[in-house]
Write a protein that holds these residues in place. Structure first.
Motif, PDB file in Angstrom:
ATOM      1  N   VAL A 167      -0.712 -11.904  11.949  1.00 11.11           N
ATOM      2  CA  VAL A 167      -0.812 -13.259  11.100  1.00 11.11           C
ATOM      3  C   VAL A 167      -0.969 -13.549   9.794  1.00 11.11           C
ATOM      4  CG1 VAL A 167      -1.065 -15.663  11.171  1.00 11.11           C
ATOM      5  CG2 VAL A 167      -0.321 -14.973  12.830  1.00 11.11           C
ATOM      6  N   ASP A 168      -2.618 -12.254  10.256  1.00  5.27           N
ATOM      7  CA  ASP A 168      -3.141 -12.118   8.611  1.00  5.27           C
ATOM      8  C   ASP A 168      -3.092 -11.754   7.354  1.00  5.27           C
ATOM      9  OD1 ASP A 168      -6.110 -13.878   9.855  1.00  5.27           O
ATOM     10  OD2 ASP A 168      -6.626 -12.301  10.525  1.00  5.27           O
ATOM     11  N   PHE A 169      -2.678 -10.640   7.778  1.00  2.00           N
ATOM     12  CA  PHE A 169      -2.215 -10.034   6.604  1.00  2.00           C
ATOM     13  C   PHE A 169      -0.874 -10.843   6.502  1.00  2.00           C
ATOM     14  CE2 PHE A 169       1.528  -7.237   5.355  1.00  2.00           C
ATOM     15  CZ  PHE A 169       0.591  -5.902   5.009  1.00  2.00           C
ATOM     16  N   ARG A 170      -0.138 -11.418   7.066  1.00  2.00           N
ATOM     17  CA  ARG A 170       1.066 -12.037   6.696  1.00  2.00           C
ATOM     18  C   ARG A 170       0.798 -13.149   5.288  1.00  2.00           C
ATOM     19  NH1 ARG A 170       4.877 -15.337  10.954  1.00  2.00           N
ATOM     20  NH2 ARG A 170       2.707 -16.216  10.998  1.00  2.00           N
ATOM     21  N   THR A 171      -0.719 -14.211   5.500  1.00  3.60           N
ATOM     22  CA  THR A 171      -1.147 -15.059   4.921  1.00  3.60           C
ATOM     23  C   THR A 171      -2.270 -14.552   3.982  1.00  3.60           C
ATOM     24  OG1 THR A 171      -2.191 -16.277   7.634  1.00  3.60           O
ATOM     25  CG2 THR A 171      -2.605 -16.435   5.166  1.00  3.60           C
ATOM     26  N   ALA A 172      -1.967 -13.432   3.803  1.00  4.32           N
ATOM     27  CA  ALA A 172      -2.910 -12.346   2.678  1.00  4.32           C
ATOM     28  C   ALA A 172      -2.144 -11.936   1.346  1.00  4.32           C
ATOM     29  CB  ALA A 172      -4.273 -11.406   3.150  1.00  4.32           C
ATOM     30  N   ARG A 173      -1.002 -11.455   2.003  1.00  4.29           N
ATOM     31  CA  ARG A 173       0.378 -10.883   1.783  1.00  4.29           C
ATOM     32  C   ARG A 173       1.256 -11.806   0.967  1.00  4.29           C
ATOM     33  NH1 ARG A 173      -0.305  -5.051   0.780  1.00  4.29           N
ATOM     34  NH2 ARG A 173      -2.073  -4.998   1.740  1.00  4.29           N
ATOM     35  N   GLY A 174       1.270 -12.427   1.119  1.00  2.05           N
ATOM     36  CA  GLY A 174       2.484 -14.613   1.009  1.00  2.05           C
ATOM     37  C   GLY A 174       4.083 -13.912   2.261  1.00  2.05           C
ATOM     38  N   PHE A 176       5.984 -10.915   4.982  1.00  2.00           N
ATOM     39  CA  PHE A 176       6.231  -9.555   4.811  1.00  2.00           C
ATOM     40  C   PHE A 176       7.943  -9.223   4.504  1.00  2.00           C
ATOM     41  CE2 PHE A 176       3.743  -9.841   8.567  1.00  2.00           C
ATOM     42  CZ  PHE A 176       3.415  -8.678   8.667  1.00  2.00           C
ATOM     43  N   ARG A 177       7.545  -8.323   2.720  1.00  2.00           N
ATOM     44  CA  ARG A 177       9.006  -7.684   2.033  1.00  2.00           C
ATOM     45  C   ARG A 177      10.322  -7.517   2.828  1.00  2.00           C
ATOM     46  NH1 ARG A 177       9.390 -10.124  -2.627  1.00  2.00           N
ATOM     47  NH2 ARG A 177       7.432 -10.651  -3.838  1.00  2.00           N
ATOM     48  N   SER A 178       9.478  -6.547   3.988  1.00  2.00           N
ATOM     49  CA  SER A 178      10.627  -5.626   4.913  1.00  2.00           C
ATOM     50  C   SER A 178       9.780  -5.024   6.298  1.00  2.00           C
ATOM     51  CB  SER A 178      10.926  -3.833   4.087  1.00  2.00           C
ATOM     52  OG  SER A 178       9.858  -3.901   4.287  1.00  2.00           O
ATOM     53  N   VAL A 179      10.258  -4.563   6.904  1.00  2.00           N
ATOM     54  CA  VAL A 179       9.646  -4.395   8.240  1.00  2.00           C
ATOM     55  C   VAL A 179       8.679  -3.365   7.809  1.00  2.00           C
ATOM     56  CG1 VAL A 179       9.761  -3.174  11.176  1.00  2.00           C
ATOM     57  CG2 VAL A 179      11.114  -5.153   9.771  1.00  2.00           C
ATOM     58  N   GLU A 180       8.499  -2.533   7.387  1.00  2.00           N
ATOM     59  CA  GLU A 180       8.092  -1.184   6.812  1.00  2.00           C
ATOM     60  C   GLU A 180       6.610  -1.622   6.266  1.00  2.00           C
ATOM     61  OE1 GLU A 180       8.773   2.120   6.837  1.00  2.00           O
ATOM     62  OE2 GLU A 180      10.745   2.290   7.067  1.00  2.00           O
ATOM     63  N   ASP A 181       6.181  -2.871   6.382  1.00  2.44           N
ATOM     64  CA  ASP A 181       4.905  -3.397   5.652  1.00  2.44           C
ATOM     65  C   ASP A 181       4.094  -3.425   6.831  1.00  2.44           C
ATOM     66  OD1 ASP A 181       5.803  -3.778   3.373  1.00  2.44           O
ATOM     67  OD2 ASP A 181       6.223  -5.807   3.207  1.00  2.44           O
ATOM     68  N   LEU A 182       5.190  -3.372   7.800  1.00  4.41           N
ATOM     69  CA  LEU A 182       4.405  -3.600   9.453  1.00  4.41           C
ATOM     70  C   LEU A 182       3.048  -2.438   9.569  1.00  4.41           C
ATOM     71  CD1 LEU A 182       3.884  -6.006  11.584  1.00  4.41           C
ATOM     72  CD2 LEU A 182       5.694  -4.143  12.822  1.00  4.41           C
ATOM     73  N   ARG A 183       3.689  -1.193   9.041  1.00  3.13           N
ATOM     74  CA  ARG A 183       2.987  -0.321   8.432  1.00  3.13           C
ATOM     75  C   ARG A 183       1.151  -0.060   8.644  1.00  3.13           C
ATOM     76  NH1 ARG A 183       5.754   4.775   9.388  1.00  3.13           N
ATOM     77  NH2 ARG A 183       8.103   4.710   9.058  1.00  3.13           N
ATOM     78  N   GLN A 184       1.821  -1.055   6.814  1.00  2.00           N
ATOM     79  CA  GLN A 184       0.058  -1.683   6.557  1.00  2.00           C
ATOM     80  C   GLN A 184      -0.810  -2.449   7.338  1.00  2.00           C
ATOM     81  OE1 GLN A 184       0.454  -2.762   2.065  1.00  2.00           O
ATOM     82  NE2 GLN A 184       2.659  -1.896   2.437  1.00  2.00           N
ATOM     83  N   VAL A 185      -1.074  -2.430   8.653  1.00  5.60           N
ATOM     84  CA  VAL A 185      -1.513  -3.822   8.782  1.00  5.60           C
ATOM     85  C   VAL A 185      -2.808  -2.771   9.794  1.00  5.60           C
ATOM     86  CG1 VAL A 185      -1.307  -5.286  11.139  1.00  5.60           C
ATOM     87  CG2 VAL A 185       0.404  -5.547   9.239  1.00  5.60           C
ATOM     88  N   ASN A 186      -3.662  -3.638  10.007  1.00  3.55           N
ATOM     89  CA  ASN A 186      -4.961  -2.930  10.696  1.00  3.55           C
ATOM     90  C   ASN A 186      -4.477  -2.445  12.208  1.00  3.55           C
ATOM     91  OD1 ASN A 186      -7.098  -1.238  10.989  1.00  3.55           O
ATOM     92  ND2 ASN A 186      -8.313  -3.321  11.373  1.00  3.55           N
ATOM     93  N   GLY A 187      -4.383  -1.162  12.871  1.00  2.00           N
ATOM     94  CA  GLY A 187      -3.785  -1.483  14.466  1.00  2.00           C
ATOM     95  C   GLY A 187      -2.946  -1.040  15.103  1.00  2.00           C
ATOM     96  N   ILE A 188      -1.325  -0.427  13.883  1.00  2.00           N
ATOM     97  CA  ILE A 188      -0.091   0.158  13.910  1.00  2.00           C
ATOM     98  C   ILE A 188      -0.270   0.968  13.051  1.00  2.00           C
ATOM     99  CG2 ILE A 188       2.327  -0.721  13.501  1.00  2.00           C
ATOM    100  CD1 ILE A 188       1.224  -3.413  13.472  1.00  2.00           C
ATOM    101  N   GLY A 189      -0.029   2.310  14.167  1.00  2.00           N
ATOM    102  CA  GLY A 189      -0.382   3.750  13.958  1.00  2.00           C
ATOM    103  C   GLY A 189       1.739   3.660  13.956  1.00  2.00           C
ATOM    104  N   GLU A 190       2.118   4.611  13.449  1.00  2.00           N
ATOM    105  CA  GLU A 190       2.966   5.242  13.282  1.00  2.00           C
ATOM    106  C   GLU A 190       3.573   4.943  14.838  1.00  2.00           C
ATOM    107  OE1 GLU A 190       4.744   6.017  10.555  1.00  2.00           O
ATOM    108  OE2 GLU A 190       3.398   5.795   9.777  1.00  2.00           O
TER     109      GLU A 190
END
Length: 202
Positions: A167-174, A176-190
């Motif tokens: 949620v914090d990532f979503r708020t800061a970045r405005g 999610f443009r794609s599901v791939e953006d989820l990789r950039q969230v702290n705590g989500i590995g491959e």
């Protein structure tokens, strides 16, 4: 005979050849100088400067810079339906295009500052989407753009801390443009991303 002539006439008649030559040189020089002065003082043709045409600004082609997106605004808004908005519009713009939210509608789980993507649906005040993996009709991918912390907590491998990071990532970045953006969230590995990618949507 010469001796009988007056003195002044004898002086004139007695001019030596070298004196004549010197006088001739002086005369030639004077004529040359006069000719040079005349030639340099003659009128000169004047060429008018070329007229430079002003450079006109290029005319923008129709539709230039007019990229638009199409979103579906539904739920508790005054005028639900499909809306065409300028690229880069946010959820707040979509709500305004649909006439605004109906009075009394709870929009606490709606991020009005999120940037919209083409083809998405903005659902206002409707029942929360079911958690992925739940049985029954209507089960489907969870929207990363509108899901609450509790809904994200229900995803496999996602606890309350990681849900808050999403949620914090979503708020800061405005959003999610794609599901791939989820990789950039702290705590989500491959490995965790591979488990989630089919369970969520932007």
């Amino acid at each position: 005979m010469r001796e009988r002539l007056p003195v002044w006439l004898q002086a004139r008649c007695g001019v030596e050849p070298r004196t004549v030559a010197a006088v001739g040189v002086v005369l030639v020089a004077a004529v040359g100088f006069a000719a040079q002065q005349y030639w340099s003082g003659r009128p000169q043709p004047v060429t008018a400067p070329a007229v430079v045409a002003p450079v006109s600004a290029p005319t923008p082609s129709p539709g230039a810079g007019g990229n638009r997106i199409v979103v579906d605004v539904s739920g508790k808004v005054r005028d639900p339906g499909v809306r065409r908005l300028p690229a880069g519009s946010r959820v707040e713009d979509a709500l305004a295009a649909a006439g605004g939210v109906r009075p009394g509608t709870d929009t606490g789980g709606l991020n009005r500052a999120r940037v919209l993507v083409d083809g998405e649906q903005v659902l206002v005040g409707a029942p929360a989407p079911p958690v992925p993996g739940a049985s029954g009709p209507g089960a489907g991918p969870l929207s990363l753009g509108s899901a609450t912390v509790d809904q994200l907590d229900g995803l496999p491998g996602v606890g309350p801390v990681l849900a808050q990071h999403i949620v914090d990532f979503r708020t800061a970045r405005g959003g999610f443009r794609s599901v791939e953006d989820l990789r950039q969230v702290n705590g989500i590995g491959e490995r965790r991303f591979a488990d989630l990618r089919k369970l969520v949507r932007p």
